[in-house]
Design a protein around this motif. Sequence first.
Motif, PDB file in Angstrom:
ATOM      1  N   MET A 248      38.213  26.887  45.794  1.00 24.84           N
ATOM      2  CA  MET A 248      38.838  26.687  46.162  1.00 24.84           C
ATOM      3  C   MET A 248      40.282  28.662  46.373  1.00 24.84           C
ATOM      4  SD  MET A 248      41.042  26.032  42.320  1.00 24.84           S
ATOM      5  CE  MET A 248      42.615  26.270  42.710  1.00 24.84           C
ATOM      6  N   LYS A 249      41.084  28.915  47.039  1.00 26.53           N
ATOM      7  CA  LYS A 249      41.322  29.876  47.073  1.00 26.53           C
ATOM      8  C   LYS A 249      42.783  30.561  46.584  1.00 26.53           C
ATOM      9  CE  LYS A 249      38.368  30.287  52.022  1.00 26.53           C
ATOM     10  NZ  LYS A 249      37.787  29.789  53.180  1.00 26.53           N
ATOM     11  N   ILE A 250      43.005  31.281  46.066  1.00 23.19           N
ATOM     12  CA  ILE A 250      43.804  31.640  45.344  1.00 23.19           C
ATOM     13  C   ILE A 250      44.570  32.822  46.375  1.00 23.19           C
ATOM     14  CG2 ILE A 250      44.943  32.597  43.501  1.00 23.19           C
ATOM     15  CD1 ILE A 250      43.240  29.842  42.800  1.00 23.19           C
ATOM     16  N   GLY A 251      45.668  33.171  46.535  1.00 20.90           N
ATOM     17  CA  GLY A 251      46.445  34.046  47.185  1.00 20.90           C
ATOM     18  C   GLY A 251      47.631  34.752  45.573  1.00 20.90           C
ATOM     19  N   ILE A 252      47.635  35.917  45.373  1.00 19.87           N
ATOM     20  CA  ILE A 252      47.862  36.577  44.558  1.00 19.87           C
ATOM     21  C   ILE A 252      49.230  37.300  45.787  1.00 19.87           C
ATOM     22  CG2 ILE A 252      48.470  38.471  42.840  1.00 19.87           C
ATOM     23  CD1 ILE A 252      45.423  37.516  42.394  1.00 19.87           C
ATOM     24  N   TYR A 253      50.473  36.971  45.271  1.00 20.78           N
ATOM     25  CA  TYR A 253      51.822  37.643  45.422  1.00 20.78           C
ATOM     26  C   TYR A 253      52.523  38.340  44.675  1.00 20.78           C
ATOM     27  CZ  TYR A 253      55.533  37.812  48.906  1.00 20.78           C
ATOM     28  OH  TYR A 253      57.089  37.777  49.225  1.00 20.78           O
ATOM     29  N   GLY A 254      52.551  39.546  44.526  1.00 26.13           N
ATOM     30  CA  GLY A 254      53.342  40.574  43.654  1.00 26.13           C
ATOM     31  C   GLY A 254      51.923  40.823  43.009  1.00 26.13           C
ATOM     32  N   TYR A 255      51.843  42.103  42.964  1.00 26.11           N
ATOM     33  CA  TYR A 255      50.620  43.329  42.463  1.00 26.11           C
ATOM     34  C   TYR A 255      50.917  44.063  40.996  1.00 26.11           C
ATOM     35  CZ  TYR A 255      45.360  44.562  42.316  1.00 26.11           C
ATOM     36  OH  TYR A 255      44.257  44.928  41.637  1.00 26.11           O
ATOM     37  N   GLY A 256      51.714  43.811  40.367  1.00 24.96           N
ATOM     38  CA  GLY A 256      51.494  44.252  38.943  1.00 24.96           C
ATOM     39  C   GLY A 256      51.251  43.888  37.774  1.00 24.96           C
ATOM     40  N   ASN A 257      51.178  44.912  36.593  1.00 27.18           N
ATOM     41  CA  ASN A 257      49.948  44.254  35.494  1.00 27.18           C
ATOM     42  C   ASN A 257      50.064  42.891  36.169  1.00 27.18           C
ATOM     43  OD1 ASN A 257      50.336  46.658  34.263  1.00 27.18           O
ATOM     44  ND2 ASN A 257      51.851  45.826  32.906  1.00 27.18           N
ATOM     45  N   LEU A 258      50.671  41.644  35.693  1.00 25.64           N
ATOM     46  CA  LEU A 258      49.951  40.229  35.962  1.00 25.64           C
ATOM     47  C   LEU A 258      49.841  39.640  37.276  1.00 25.64           C
ATOM     48  CD1 LEU A 258      50.262  37.413  34.877  1.00 25.64           C
ATOM     49  CD2 LEU A 258      52.602  37.339  35.958  1.00 25.64           C
ATOM     50  N   GLY A 259      49.953  40.112  37.776  1.00 29.45           N
ATOM     51  CA  GLY A 259      49.219  39.902  39.265  1.00 29.45           C
ATOM     52  C   GLY A 259      47.599  40.787  39.272  1.00 29.45           C
ATOM     53  N   ARG A 260      46.885  41.969  38.505  1.00 29.04           N
ATOM     54  CA  ARG A 260      46.005  42.190  38.377  1.00 29.04           C
ATOM     55  C   ARG A 260      45.155  41.853  37.272  1.00 29.04           C
ATOM     56  NH1 ARG A 260      48.633  47.472  38.997  1.00 29.04           N
ATOM     57  NH2 ARG A 260      49.633  47.542  36.994  1.00 29.04           N
ATOM     58  N   GLY A 261      45.854  40.789  36.384  1.00 26.31           N
ATOM     59  CA  GLY A 261      44.953  40.590  35.306  1.00 26.31           C
ATOM     60  C   GLY A 261      44.786  38.877  36.112  1.00 26.31           C
ATOM     61  N   VAL A 262      45.382  37.868  37.507  1.00 23.42           N
ATOM     62  CA  VAL A 262      44.943  36.843  37.972  1.00 23.42           C
ATOM     63  C   VAL A 262      43.654  37.266  38.560  1.00 23.42           C
ATOM     64  CG1 VAL A 262      45.671  35.288  39.445  1.00 23.42           C
ATOM     65  CG2 VAL A 262      47.139  35.974  37.815  1.00 23.42           C
ATOM     66  N   GLU A 263      43.876  39.162  39.186  1.00 28.11           N
ATOM     67  CA  GLU A 263      42.902  38.953  40.198  1.00 28.11           C
ATOM     68  C   GLU A 263      41.580  38.991  39.119  1.00 28.11           C
ATOM     69  OE1 GLU A 263      43.215  43.218  41.315  1.00 28.11           O
ATOM     70  OE2 GLU A 263      41.716  42.918  42.800  1.00 28.11           O
ATOM     71  N   LEU A 264      41.417  39.603  37.728  1.00 31.81           N
ATOM     72  CA  LEU A 264      40.364  39.894  37.063  1.00 31.81           C
ATOM     73  C   LEU A 264      40.193  38.036  36.618  1.00 31.81           C
ATOM     74  CD1 LEU A 264      41.586  42.843  35.022  1.00 31.81           C
ATOM     75  CD2 LEU A 264      39.199  42.207  37.284  1.00 31.81           C
ATOM     76  N   ALA A 265      40.927  36.963  36.645  1.00 27.80           N
ATOM     77  CA  ALA A 265      40.751  36.407  35.380  1.00 27.80           C
ATOM     78  C   ALA A 265      40.472  35.182  36.761  1.00 27.80           C
ATOM     79  CB  ALA A 265      42.266  35.262  35.802  1.00 27.80           C
ATOM     80  N   ILE A 266      40.645  35.527  37.726  1.00 27.47           N
ATOM     81  CA  ILE A 266      39.746  34.821  39.504  1.00 27.47           C
ATOM     82  C   ILE A 266      39.014  35.137  39.075  1.00 27.47           C
ATOM     83  CG2 ILE A 266      39.188  34.251  41.573  1.00 27.47           C
ATOM     84  CD1 ILE A 266      42.500  34.899  41.846  1.00 27.47           C
ATOM     85  N   ARG A 267      37.873  35.964  39.070  1.00 23.80           N
ATOM     86  CA  ARG A 267      36.480  36.573  38.446  1.00 23.80           C
ATOM     87  C   ARG A 267      35.850  36.143  37.318  1.00 23.80           C
ATOM     88  NH1 ARG A 267      35.117  43.452  37.605  1.00 23.80           N
ATOM     89  NH2 ARG A 267      36.154  42.375  36.279  1.00 23.80           N
ATOM     90  N   GLN A 268      36.328  35.323  36.575  1.00 25.29           N
ATOM     91  CA  GLN A 268      36.089  34.439  35.501  1.00 25.29           C
ATOM     92  C   GLN A 268      35.482  32.862  35.887  1.00 25.29           C
ATOM     93  OE1 GLN A 268      38.395  36.180  32.260  1.00 25.29           O
ATOM     94  NE2 GLN A 268      36.840  36.561  31.656  1.00 25.29           N
ATOM     95  N   ASN A 269      35.899  33.257  36.820  1.00 22.17           N
ATOM     96  CA  ASN A 269      35.554  31.387  37.443  1.00 22.17           C
ATOM     97  C   ASN A 269      35.639  30.988  38.553  1.00 22.17           C
ATOM     98  OD1 ASN A 269      37.984  29.723  35.509  1.00 22.17           O
ATOM     99  ND2 ASN A 269      39.438  31.747  35.785  1.00 22.17           N
ATOM    100  N   ALA A 270      34.133  30.401  38.399  1.00 20.31           N
ATOM    101  CA  ALA A 270      33.188  30.301  39.274  1.00 20.31           C
ATOM    102  C   ALA A 270      33.820  30.074  40.907  1.00 20.31           C
ATOM    103  CB  ALA A 270      31.095  30.160  39.232  1.00 20.31           C
ATOM    104  N   ASP A 271      34.336  28.618  40.514  1.00 22.91           N
ATOM    105  CA  ASP A 271      35.285  27.697  41.598  1.00 22.91           C
ATOM    106  C   ASP A 271      36.186  28.192  42.269  1.00 22.91           C
ATOM    107  OD1 ASP A 271      36.538  27.762  39.264  1.00 22.91           O
ATOM    108  OD2 ASP A 271      37.079  25.542  39.909  1.00 22.91           O
ATOM    109  N   MET A 272      36.757  29.116  42.183  1.00 25.07           N
ATOM    110  CA  MET A 272      38.017  30.402  42.532  1.00 25.07           C
ATOM    111  C   MET A 272      36.922  31.476  43.247  1.00 25.07           C
ATOM    112  SD  MET A 272      40.677  30.216  39.307  1.00 25.07           S
ATOM    113  CE  MET A 272      41.030  28.332  38.384  1.00 25.07           C
ATOM    114  N   GLU A 273      38.091  31.828  44.700  1.00 26.02           N
ATOM    115  CA  GLU A 273      37.707  32.693  45.435  1.00 26.02           C
ATOM    116  C   GLU A 273      38.955  33.675  46.268  1.00 26.02           C
ATOM    117  OE1 GLU A 273      36.793  33.257  49.652  1.00 26.02           O
ATOM    118  OE2 GLU A 273      35.249  31.607  48.604  1.00 26.02           O
ATOM    119  N   LEU A 274      39.390  34.786  45.344  1.00 26.67           N
ATOM    120  CA  LEU A 274      40.630  35.823  45.544  1.00 26.67           C
ATOM    121  C   LEU A 274      40.388  35.699  47.167  1.00 26.67           C
ATOM    122  CD1 LEU A 274      42.605  37.434  45.067  1.00 26.67           C
ATOM    123  CD2 LEU A 274      42.019  39.202  44.524  1.00 26.67           C
ATOM    124  N   ALA A 275      41.486  34.893  48.061  1.00 27.69           N
ATOM    125  CA  ALA A 275      41.670  35.350  49.631  1.00 27.69           C
ATOM    126  C   ALA A 275      42.297  36.540  49.718  1.00 27.69           C
ATOM    127  CB  ALA A 275      42.818  33.882  49.979  1.00 27.69           C
TER     128      ALA A 275
END
Lengths: 325, 325
Positions: free
Chosen positions: A1-28
């Motif tokens: 599944m393809k994820i988008g992150i809208y807004g790139y502060g502390n939380l957005g960076r956290g989501v970017e790192l969390a996606i890396r820990q989930n093999a079924d996700m990809e950061l679009a």
Amino acid sequence: MKIGIYGYGNLGRGVELAIRQNADMELAGVFTRRDPATVKTITGAPVYAAADVNRFENEIDVMIICGGSASDLPEMTPALAKHFNVIDSFDTHARIPEHFANVDAAAAETGHTALISAGWDPGLFSLARLLMNSVLPDGKDYTFWGRGVSQGHSDAIRRIPGVKDARQYTVPVEDALRRVRNGENPELTTRQKHTRECYVVAEEGADKALIEKQIKEMPNYFADYDTTVTFITEEEMKRDHAELPHGGQVIRGGTTGKDGSHRHVMEFSLKLDSNPEFTASVLAACARAINRMHSRGMNGCKTIFDIAPADLSPMDPADIRKKLL
Amino acid sequence: MKIGIYGYGNLGRGVELAIRQNADMELAGVFTRRDPATVKTITGAPVYAAADVNRFENEIDVMIICGGSASDLPEMTPALAKHFNVIDSFDTHARIPEHFANVDAAAAETGHTALISAGWDPGLFSLARLLMNSVLPDGKDYTFWGRGVSQGHSDAIRRIPGVKDARQYTVPVEDALRRVRNGENPELTTRQKHTRECYVVAEEGADKALIEKQIKEMPNYFADYDTTVTFITEEEMKRDHAELPHGGQVIRGGTTGKDGSHRHVMEFSLKLDSNPEFTASVLAACARAINRMHSRGMNGCKTIFDIAPADLSPMDPADIRKKLL
């Protein structure tokens, strides 16, 4: 599944790192209101202008919106829900019914699925409260927060003249926690539940006694609490208070039995080194669930109360039953 | 909604009391394999012969089956799922996949909805494990049980010649708990996680040293643990060990961040005065969910992983969002 992150502060960076820990996700991609050329992502994910987001309608399964609850999310989430499946961590408690209605209208109209108020509180703590209330109807529950950094309280101190920097820790009162864990179901005032520890860097020549008085007497934020103020140097702030730890516990004491004499205590607790990274980890798991619910035609606005837990997991249902039940 | 109770031991009586705590539930009747004339219910609910149960097909929304996992439930749950929506607390871990398949076939064939392995472990603890694994993919989780009475271990001691009565408490090792709560994610052997405390009433003239040796060396039950044996009188057993307390905790330590250096600890814990009454309270909340899922046409066998949490609550969804989110 393809994820988008809208807004790139502390939380957005956290989501970017969390996606890396989930093999079924990809950061679009990451969407920012800043100039994309000035934003560098941790993992090298592409950065796009927020204004162009709707061009990606068909390339993103779930958009995780990482904006602030005060002014960003009430606008962003309904607007984006017209084009994407969306998730936010809206946490202005009093405005949840209104936000839910707005997002539900936008998502339902266009056949999208939205989740609001995900994270740990609101989020996992809300889920704990619901479970505990459902299982023990006769009882009383408590939420304690901390020890952890409250960004809202830190900001409030920074607005005082003469304050250069500040960090505020919310701390549960040990004796209150002990009594609640003991199933005593005490009546507790605001002051009896939490204390507030403030670490302040003052401007040169500032009146520290006046700053301390202004903090301690600040209505809503500090006046109802036992508050301590410690002045520190800029170096100490950087060295000792650079992280954003948090945590807390939801506890319910309740009774059962012929004469209600059997007491039970249920507790869910979190101890977090990084509040934004943990919140982001919850959002990532929720993105998986929202994607699945969307594929089953469950459109409109949802909350964590609507997610069947199996949908949060990358595991196959038979595997979950075998390994976790 | 109308609930039936099939099997009237400790758990069945707990369900009867739990129904009384839920205003939206009514106890339609208790079904027993004993002579109904000899069974008196706590609340005065009618008692019927188990053999007549199918006559009540149209009068019961959910049947809560309160039988043992060893021989009762593998037969009872599939058989009753052909005529009722059913719930059980099947807890023989290794046989869950097989039990699920049997119950699913029976329930799906006749358009009923079934829930197996509800309670606290399996049940709420399983849910905690799933949530924690989904949120923190990189980590390790632990389940501790106790301090509480293990009926299986108490029974095992009672089978030793010369033993008149016995009560066994499972106790988590404090130091192991402390390390896990600290996020250390240690490797722990069976012996390092729990100790076993046995209280034994010996027959007059029995060889106590031999009984103690037989307990401590019993394979599977005690040999892998640090076990203490205390001989007590019948009066002490009645006075100090009449209750069935239990509890425990599920804890997961995991990491996030750029270099995985941020540690997080999630914990769900229970401290219960009465194991059967608390288990019964979970079953009652699950009965509500199963009734709702059935009314939406979600037939077949389910587990707690399939229940959207809102379905466990008597509250209206808008009210849940307003008060608990």
